[in-house]
Design an enzyme around this catalytic site. Sequence first.
Site, mmCIF file in Angstrom:
data_model
loop_
_atom_site.group_PDB
_atom_site.id
_atom_site.type_symbol
_atom_site.label_atom_id
_atom_site.label_comp_id
_atom_site.label_asym_id
_atom_site.label_seq_id
_atom_site.Cartn_x
_atom_site.Cartn_y
_atom_site.Cartn_z
ATOM 1 C CG HIS A 1 -8.773 6.525 0.843
ATOM 2 N ND1 HIS A 1 -9.328 5.673 -0.085
ATOM 3 C CD2 HIS A 1 -7.461 6.165 0.948
ATOM 4 C CE1 HIS A 1 -8.406 4.832 -0.519
ATOM 5 N NE2 HIS A 1 -7.271 5.106 0.088
ATOM 6 C CG ASP B 1 -2.038 0.978 1.188
ATOM 7 O OD1 ASP B 1 -3.027 0.786 0.467
ATOM 8 O OD2 ASP B 1 -1.895 1.989 1.907
ATOM 9 N NE ARG B 2 -0.167 6.550 0.861
ATOM 10 C CZ ARG B 2 -0.456 7.307 -0.211
ATOM 11 N NH1 ARG B 2 -1.372 6.909 -1.082
ATOM 12 N NH2 ARG B 2 0.194 8.433 -0.413
ATOM 13 C CG HIS C 1 -5.538 -3.661 0.706
ATOM 14 N ND1 HIS C 1 -4.847 -3.291 -0.421
ATOM 15 C CD2 HIS C 1 -5.181 -2.779 1.688
ATOM 16 C CE1 HIS C 1 -4.100 -2.232 -0.153
ATOM 17 N NE2 HIS C 1 -4.285 -1.902 1.117
#
Length: 312
Positions: free
Chosen positions: A172, A127-128, A292
Amino acid sequence: MPTPTPAPAPLPLPDAAVPGPGPVIPGFEYLRVPVADGVALHTAVAGTGSPIVLLHGLPQTHLMWRHVAAELAADHTVICPDLRGYGASDKPADPDGTAYSKRIMAADIVALARALGHDRFALAGHDRGALVAIRAGLDHPDAVTHLASLDVLPTLDMWEVMHGVTAAVGFHLYLMAQPPGLPETMIEASADAFFGHFLDVWARDPQAIPDDVRAAYLAASRAAVPSIVADCRASAGPDLEHDRADRAAGRQLRMPVTVLQQDWGAALGFDAAARWRAWAPDLHHSTVPYGHFMAEEAPTEVTTALRTLLTR
């Protein structure tokens, strides 16, 4: 890219500052490692052998790697930091919108590895954290030997594929791309509901994130709203600019790359593997059936994929 100045030596956390009541990765030593002016990263380290750095995603901390890290530490030096702005790492202010660019955050990771004695290391991100890993691979190809990305697209591609109602999955990102003020106010007003939403809807196996870990994620995110927003806002600013410049210059990830990804193509109507091949010529791309939070939902499979990557 210019080589970052070597960071000062890591400082062991005082006993009182070592995570106590909250969950930790068993068997890992916790350090506070200075990586930039006024920024130190809370870092868990264990094992011996070739180093691999594991970077967490949103809304998590280094704890998301607890299963994978423990397995890899049998024959690798495993380094699990909280990214700047997250968890127990420092959260610098962002007056000009660049403090949380992936270029700056990637430089943190290179400085972290060097402070721990590693000029070259493998890097995996979710992810990030995967966006930080990608930027590190592009900016510091002599430092990153192997790269793994879990369930994300490079920033430029992410913005290009989201459109129409399918972009609702990334609501988001649009919220946090707004100028400072409104996003922080809205999220801080209901932080647990906001961050808990992602833990609920992005996991296929809710039991993979036990109650104590979930509580730790929510507490850490609640205390870091401005820096988390700044991190995501940077993806609509300097991160996007850096990716565009790299694409125009033909810069690619020259190390072996492994990508594990949900079937985003079916959901959003694009060829994820083709998108990745444009960035990574030496690519193993797998569409996987996990949720995820795959390092927590399918740690054995993720560990196997990372071990395979490290043999390439």
